[in-house]
Design an enzyme around this catalytic site. Structure first.
Site, PDB file in Angstrom:
ATOM      1  N   ARG A 179       0.839  -1.201   0.000  1.00  0.00           N
ATOM      2  CA  ARG A 179       0.000   0.000   0.000  1.00  0.00           C
ATOM      3  C   ARG A 179       0.875   1.251   0.000  1.00  0.00           C
ATOM      4  O   ARG A 179       0.565   2.235  -0.678  1.00  0.00           O
ATOM      5  CB  ARG A 179      -0.939   0.005   1.208  1.00  0.00           C
ATOM      6  CG  ARG A 179      -2.017  -1.056   1.141  1.00  0.00           C
ATOM      7  CD  ARG A 179      -2.989  -0.933   2.303  1.00  0.00           C
ATOM      8  NE  ARG A 179      -3.819   0.254   2.198  1.00  0.00           N
ATOM      9  CZ  ARG A 179      -4.599   0.709   3.168  1.00  0.00           C
ATOM     10  NH1 ARG A 179      -4.629   0.083   4.333  1.00  0.00           N
ATOM     11  NH2 ARG A 179      -5.337   1.796   2.987  1.00  0.00           N
ATOM     12  N   CYS A 237      -1.091   5.856   9.250  1.00  0.00           N
ATOM     13  CA  CYS A 237      -1.449   4.559   8.669  1.00  0.00           C
ATOM     14  C   CYS A 237      -2.581   4.796   7.687  1.00  0.00           C
ATOM     15  O   CYS A 237      -2.550   5.761   6.941  1.00  0.00           O
ATOM     16  CB  CYS A 237      -1.835   3.574   9.779  1.00  0.00           C
ATOM     17  SG  CYS A 237      -3.202   4.163  10.814  1.00  0.00           S
TER      18      CYS A 237
END
Length: 282
Positions: A179, A237
């Site tokens: 990611r 995050c």
């Protein structure tokens, strides 16, 4: 004071003169993979068995605000958060222990919020409920109203502060490497990372049993990624949940760090913000 507690230490504390308030924060990131897939029900998991005396806390409703421009899990309204913690029995003079199903992310979110708002003694059960060796209870404990009043302190980043820290200090991206590199993005508008951020997946903070690595090993890990003495450290995050786990790991290592709560879900929602892709921070 250590930010984590072992299952045996928790069992001893519960039998002591000033037992901790125990918060069950079981939660899982829900990503629809197929039509009709049921979402995780933390309250049902709590009802099926929990640490005796534990009180259920709903991460989505009590530890976060409504999803929107501030990200998927923005800060909760502090008055509502304080009321939720008092309902759970949280008081300033009584220790708090949070646990989840074992991943540690949700419990760390509770730890971070309580720590950031001034609670002096809050820890996470290392390894979560899977580490607990005692009996489980299905009884809902009688709740005594607590007196905790949240008073926010340092350790919070917004988007601009996170971008600046990526240039002046070290900003860790706690998501999975793919990611970070922008190879996949199952949730947010676009893949990639904040320019200058360093990939530091949360999964590398724990061993195969889900428990944190020893403090020295964590210290070596973060130093190798740029958290040298004197550098300001921040974490983000996807939505401020797994990032809290990384802030907790840094605390175990003795390294203070701030959290960008909006994280990638907020950053990537604004097309005007720059996005970096690939393994290079910039």
């Amino acid at each position: 004071m250590n930010a984590i507690i072992s299952a045996s230490e928790l069992a001893s504390a519960l039998a002591g003169e000033n037992p901790p308030v125990v918060l069950d924060v079981r939660w899982q990131l829900s990503v629809a993979k197929a039509a009709g897939e049921p979402s995780f029900d933390g309250r049902a998991a709590y009802a099926s068995g929990h640490v005796p005396g534990a009180v259920y806390v709903d991460l989505d409703r009590e530890l976060a605000g409504a999803s929107g421009a501030g990200g998927r899990h923005p800060l909760p309204d502090l008055a509502e958060f304080g009321a939720a913690m008092r309902r759970a029995g949280v008081s300033a003079a009584r220790p708090v222990v949070a646990y989840d199903g074992g991943q540690g992310w949700a419990a760390a979110r509770a730890w971070w919020l309580l720590h950031w708002t001034g609670h002096p003694d809050v820890r996470v059960l290392d390894g979560g409920l899977t580490a607990w060796q005692g009996e489980l209870s299905v009884d809902v404990p009688a709740r005594t109203e607590g007196d905790f009043e949240p008073r926010p302190g340092a350790g919070l980043l917004d988007a601009d502060a996170a971008a600046a820290l990526a240039r002046s200090g070290v900003l860790f991206d706690a998501r999975a490497g793919e990611r970070y590199r922008g190879e996949v993005e199952p949730i947010d508008r676009v893949g990639g990372h904040i320019p200058g951020a360093v990939s530091a997946p949360t999964t590398d903070n724990v061993g195969p049993d889900g428990r944190f690595l020893p403090a020295e090993a964590l210290r070596d890990r973060f130093r190798s990624l740029g958290a040298s003495d004197g550098r300001e450290v921040g974490v983000y995050c996807g939505s401020g949940v797994s990032g809290a786990h990384e802030v907790l790991a840094l605390a175990v290592a003795g390294i203070p760090a701030a959290l960008y709560v909006g994280s990638w879900s907020e950053w990537s929602s604004d097309p005007s913000r720059p996005v970096a892709v690939g393994p290079d921070p910039r």
